[in-house]
Motif scaffolding. Sequence first.
Motif, PDB file in Angstrom:
ATOM      1  N   HIS A   1       0.836  -1.199   0.000  1.00 27.87           N
ATOM      2  CA  HIS A   1       0.000   0.000   0.000  1.00 27.87           C
ATOM      3  C   HIS A   1       0.870   1.247   0.000  1.00 27.87           C
ATOM      4  CE1 HIS A   1      -3.462  -2.439   0.780  1.00 27.87           C
ATOM      5  NE2 HIS A   1      -2.982  -2.872   1.938  1.00 27.87           N
ATOM      6  N   TYR A   2       0.214   2.355  -0.240  1.00 27.53           N
ATOM      7  CA  TYR A   2       0.937   3.623  -0.249  1.00 27.53           C
ATOM      8  C   TYR A   2       1.364   4.025   1.168  1.00 27.53           C
ATOM      9  CZ  TYR A   2       2.271   8.364  -1.281  1.00 27.53           C
ATOM     10  OH  TYR A   2       2.997   9.512  -1.415  1.00 27.53           O
ATOM     11  N   ALA A   3       2.617   4.411   1.330  1.00 23.24           N
ATOM     12  CA  ALA A   3       3.099   4.958   2.603  1.00 23.24           C
ATOM     13  C   ALA A   3       4.374   5.721   2.329  1.00 23.24           C
ATOM     14  CB  ALA A   3       3.368   3.850   3.614  1.00 23.24           C
ATOM     15  N   ALA A   4       4.372   7.029   2.573  1.00 24.74           N
ATOM     16  CA  ALA A   4       5.574   7.826   2.299  1.00 24.74           C
ATOM     17  C   ALA A   4       5.652   9.041   3.216  1.00 24.74           C
ATOM     18  CB  ALA A   4       5.582   8.282   0.838  1.00 24.74           C
ATOM     19  N   THR A   5       6.879   9.455   3.466  1.00 24.21           N
ATOM     20  CA  THR A   5       7.074  10.697   4.207  1.00 24.21           C
ATOM     21  C   THR A   5       7.010  11.849   3.191  1.00 24.21           C
ATOM     22  OG1 THR A   5       9.453  10.602   3.899  1.00 24.21           O
ATOM     23  CG2 THR A   5       8.584   9.560   5.880  1.00 24.21           C
ATOM     24  N   SER A   6       6.933  13.073   3.694  1.00 27.01           N
ATOM     25  CA  SER A   6       6.735  14.209   2.791  1.00 27.01           C
ATOM     26  C   SER A   6       7.818  14.314   1.719  1.00 27.01           C
ATOM     27  CB  SER A   6       6.641  15.503   3.596  1.00 27.01           C
ATOM     28  OG  SER A   6       7.782  15.646   4.399  1.00 27.01           O
ATOM     29  N   GLU A   7       9.065  13.928   2.067  1.00 34.30           N
ATOM     30  CA  GLU A   7      10.158  14.030   1.069  1.00 34.30           C
ATOM     31  C   GLU A   7       9.879  13.172  -0.163  1.00 34.30           C
ATOM     32  OE1 GLU A   7      11.245  12.877   4.299  1.00 34.30           O
ATOM     33  OE2 GLU A   7      11.760  14.872   5.059  1.00 34.30           O
ATOM     34  N   LYS A   8       9.178  12.071   0.048  1.00 35.70           N
ATOM     35  CA  LYS A   8       8.936  11.136  -1.061  1.00 35.70           C
ATOM     36  C   LYS A   8       7.467  11.100  -1.459  1.00 35.70           C
ATOM     37  CE  LYS A   8      12.884   8.962  -1.957  1.00 35.70           C
ATOM     38  NZ  LYS A   8      13.389   8.612  -3.274  1.00 35.70           N
ATOM     39  N   HIS A   9       6.706  12.051  -0.949  1.00 38.90           N
ATOM     40  CA  HIS A   9       5.262  12.005  -1.155  1.00 38.90           C
ATOM     41  C   HIS A   9       4.883  12.213  -2.619  1.00 38.90           C
ATOM     42  CE1 HIS A   9       1.117  12.098  -0.264  1.00 38.90           C
ATOM     43  NE2 HIS A   9       0.951  13.409  -0.430  1.00 38.90           N
ATOM     44  N   ASP A  10       3.933  11.408  -3.080  1.00 40.05           N
ATOM     45  CA  ASP A  10       3.449  11.479  -4.451  1.00 40.05           C
ATOM     46  C   ASP A  10       1.942  11.776  -4.383  1.00 40.05           C
ATOM     47  OD1 ASP A  10       2.357  10.918  -6.913  1.00 40.05           O
ATOM     48  OD2 ASP A  10       3.538   9.100  -7.246  1.00 40.05           O
ATOM     49  N   GLU A  11       1.594  13.036  -4.579  1.00 38.98           N
ATOM     50  CA  GLU A  11       0.199  13.490  -4.454  1.00 38.98           C
ATOM     51  C   GLU A  11      -0.761  12.637  -5.272  1.00 38.98           C
ATOM     52  OE1 GLU A  11      -1.620  15.379  -2.762  1.00 38.98           O
ATOM     53  OE2 GLU A  11      -0.189  16.641  -1.667  1.00 38.98           O
ATOM     54  N   ALA A  12      -0.366  12.352  -6.496  1.00 37.75           N
ATOM     55  CA  ALA A  12      -1.262  11.639  -7.405  1.00 37.75           C
ATOM     56  C   ALA A  12      -1.538  10.224  -6.899  1.00 37.75           C
ATOM     57  CB  ALA A  12      -0.652  11.592  -8.801  1.00 37.75           C
ATOM     58  N   ALA A  13      -0.471   9.548  -6.453  1.00 32.62           N
ATOM     59  CA  ALA A  13      -0.645   8.178  -5.952  1.00 32.62           C
ATOM     60  C   ALA A  13      -1.518   8.176  -4.696  1.00 32.62           C
ATOM     61  CB  ALA A  13       0.717   7.553  -5.655  1.00 32.62           C
ATOM     62  N   PHE A  14      -1.322   9.175  -3.869  1.00 30.08           N
ATOM     63  CA  PHE A  14      -2.094   9.255  -2.623  1.00 30.08           C
ATOM     64  C   PHE A  14      -3.567   9.531  -2.948  1.00 30.08           C
ATOM     65  CE2 PHE A  14      -3.177  11.569   1.471  1.00 30.08           C
ATOM     66  CZ  PHE A  14      -3.071  10.440   2.284  1.00 30.08           C
ATOM     67  N   ALA A  15      -3.794  10.396  -3.916  1.00 31.60           N
ATOM     68  CA  ALA A  15      -5.159  10.770  -4.290  1.00 31.60           C
ATOM     69  C   ALA A  15      -5.927   9.578  -4.869  1.00 31.60           C
ATOM     70  CB  ALA A  15      -5.127  11.926  -5.284  1.00 31.60           C
ATOM     71  N   ALA A  16      -5.183   8.602  -5.381  1.00 27.89           N
ATOM     72  CA  ALA A  16      -5.831   7.419  -5.967  1.00 27.89           C
ATOM     73  C   ALA A  16      -6.422   6.488  -4.900  1.00 27.89           C
ATOM     74  CB  ALA A  16      -4.816   6.653  -6.821  1.00 27.89           C
ATOM     75  N   ILE A  17      -6.024   6.686  -3.646  1.00 29.11           N
ATOM     76  CA  ILE A  17      -6.575   5.873  -2.551  1.00 29.11           C
ATOM     77  C   ILE A  17      -7.965   6.405  -2.209  1.00 29.11           C
ATOM     78  CG2 ILE A  17      -6.236   5.198  -0.128  1.00 29.11           C
ATOM     79  CD1 ILE A  17      -3.268   5.863  -0.476  1.00 29.11           C
ATOM     80  N   PRO A  18      -8.953   5.511  -1.974  1.00 26.47           N
ATOM     81  CA  PRO A  18     -10.271   6.017  -1.557  1.00 26.47           C
ATOM     82  C   PRO A  18     -10.122   6.948  -0.353  1.00 26.47           C
ATOM     83  CG  PRO A  18     -10.299   3.616  -1.803  1.00 26.47           C
ATOM     84  CD  PRO A  18      -8.885   4.049  -2.012  1.00 26.47           C
ATOM     85  N   GLU A  19     -10.861   8.035  -0.357  1.00 27.73           N
ATOM     86  CA  GLU A  19     -10.644   9.068   0.648  1.00 27.73           C
ATOM     87  C   GLU A  19     -10.695   8.543   2.088  1.00 27.73           C
ATOM     88  OE1 GLU A  19     -12.657  12.713  -0.023  1.00 27.73           O
ATOM     89  OE2 GLU A  19     -11.524  13.690   1.594  1.00 27.73           O
ATOM     90  N   ALA A  20     -11.638   7.619   2.346  1.00 28.35           N
ATOM     91  CA  ALA A  20     -11.802   7.108   3.714  1.00 28.35           C
ATOM     92  C   ALA A  20     -10.572   6.331   4.185  1.00 28.35           C
ATOM     93  CB  ALA A  20     -13.027   6.217   3.779  1.00 28.35           C
ATOM     94  N   ASP A  21      -9.757   5.877   3.246  1.00 35.84           N
ATOM     95  CA  ASP A  21      -8.575   5.080   3.602  1.00 35.84           C
ATOM     96  C   ASP A  21      -7.300   5.905   3.658  1.00 35.84           C
ATOM     97  OD1 ASP A  21     -10.005   2.765   3.856  1.00 35.84           O
ATOM     98  OD2 ASP A  21      -9.726   2.185   1.753  1.00 35.84           O
ATOM     99  N   ARG A  22      -7.404   7.190   3.381  1.00 37.55           N
ATOM    100  CA  ARG A  22      -6.192   8.024   3.392  1.00 37.55           C
ATOM    101  C   ARG A  22      -5.877   8.491   4.804  1.00 37.55           C
ATOM    102  NH1 ARG A  22      -8.035  12.251  -1.016  1.00 37.55           N
ATOM    103  NH2 ARG A  22      -8.809  10.681  -2.462  1.00 37.55           N
ATOM    104  N   VAL A  23      -4.664   8.246   5.230  1.00 38.66           N
ATOM    105  CA  VAL A  23      -4.222   8.778   6.514  1.00 38.66           C
ATOM    106  C   VAL A  23      -3.134   9.796   6.234  1.00 38.66           C
ATOM    107  CG1 VAL A  23      -3.136   8.269   8.741  1.00 38.66           C
ATOM    108  CG2 VAL A  23      -4.695   6.605   7.704  1.00 38.66           C
ATOM    109  N   SER A  24      -3.383  11.031   6.663  1.00 35.34           N
ATOM    110  CA  SER A  24      -2.339  12.029   6.521  1.00 35.34           C
ATOM    111  C   SER A  24      -2.108  12.553   7.929  1.00 35.34           C
ATOM    112  CB  SER A  24      -2.781  13.063   5.494  1.00 35.34           C
ATOM    113  OG  SER A  24      -2.821  14.322   6.040  1.00 35.34           O
TER     114      SER A  24
END
Length: 439
Positions: A255-278
């Motif tokens: 699954h997607y997991a990254a710190t801000s240095e490696k963060h990929d907005e597009a990949a994160f946005a592809a996760i259903p909103e309810a499953d996004r942890v920021s």
Amino acid sequence: MRLSRFFLPILRETPKEAEIVSHRLLLRAGMIRQESAGIYAFLPLGLRVLNKVCRIVREEQDRSGAIEMLMPTIQSAELWRESGRYDDYGKEMLRIKDRHEREMLYGPTNEEMVTEVFRAYVRSYKDLPLNLYHLQWKFRDEVRPRFGLMRGREFLMKDAYSFDLDYEGAKHAYNKMFVAYLRTFARLGLRAIPMVADTGPIGGNLSHEFIILAQTGESEVFCHRDYLDLPVPEAGVDFDDVAGIQAIVDRWTSHYAATSEKHDEAAFAAIPEADRVSARGIEVGHIFYFGTKYSAPMKAVVAHPDGSEKPVHMGSYGIGPTRLVAALIEASHDEAGIVWPEPVAPFRVGIANLKQGDAATDAAAGELYQALTVRGVEVLYHDLDERPGSKFATLDLIGVPWQILVGPKGLKEGKVELKRRSGGDRELLSPADVLERLA
Ligand code: ATP
Ligand code: MG
Ligand code: MG
Ligand code: MG
């Protein structure tokens, strides 16, 4: 341990300099003492917790096949010139001169030194794989030492270094540490999430940071909610099973997991909103594969089966036990103080004698203390002449998981009270039942 014979300098006032809860509680609970900016003495209570953290770290390193050694804190600048890092490392490195004007340094990490040890003894593929680790103090002259043990200048690190013949071998070494880390943090009662990370001054191209979610964390992190309850590998996991270990790593990186240095907005946005942890997170561990970055310039070469000699493939793997002590508190505390998970609690059981000096109460509390101690339970017996409220406050502040309250009222009915620090449940039990329960 009788409190009357222990050294527990509790602070009643909240220290002003401490900005985050772990720092405040470490100071108030008499666990640490600042000696200089970012440099702390561990007082007896703090040391007990640190030692427990280190023990779990060791057990899981050993289980995975890593071998413990101990390298010195002071290193020669020469070594760091060989790798080219002496000038690169910058002001974070504490540089020292000895009486002969030789340039030395207080190690911020040990890649060079362990490579030097390796090249002195190992020549052949037959001696591989090898993973050497130690638990040793590091010094980094951080620009902003702060938050107590969270970002110290002198801090303890477990650092392991793997040596393999080729990328395939090194990948397995990396995966083994990945799995060992999952187990280590879980045993400490923490959920650490492996996140794709920047490799920074260590260099290399494969790296994960293990991050604990906490509001006071210095990193900004993004991940899939599923990480919050993925199952952690069992103690019986077979570290020699290359495919099995790879499967665990695959699952924990699926699954997607990254710190801000490696963060990929597009990949994160592809996760259903309810499953996004920021969230914010604390980096408690960091693993790297960096191939021949040090072995090539430092000429740590091994003979392959075909007779050719090539630089050994390396990885390095850090955990910060002193930072973990703080992270554990950030993750587990309440209004009254620290709530230690049992595996790292400085004492598992506390006894509060609610009427010190009363013959029957003293006898009952003393007998329980004796019986538990004989059975190998770590007990802190609050035997000072203080009011009950003050004893409860102390045991809660320092986070003792199980507390036995021994007072004349209960004893009349042959009972003492057993209190759970976490959740606060209380139960009236006979001393024999308490023993049964805890020993
Ligand atoms: P940070 O990003 O917090 O500065 P780092 O990435 O520089 O940490 P590493 O070189 O990856 O740290 O070191 C391995 C581990 O050592 C870290 O994951 C952390 O647990 C611990 N550590 C690093 N710096 C400190 C520090 N200043 N105080 C306490 N622990 C630290
Ligand atoms: Mg750093
Ligand atoms: Mg970092
Ligand atoms: Mg790091």
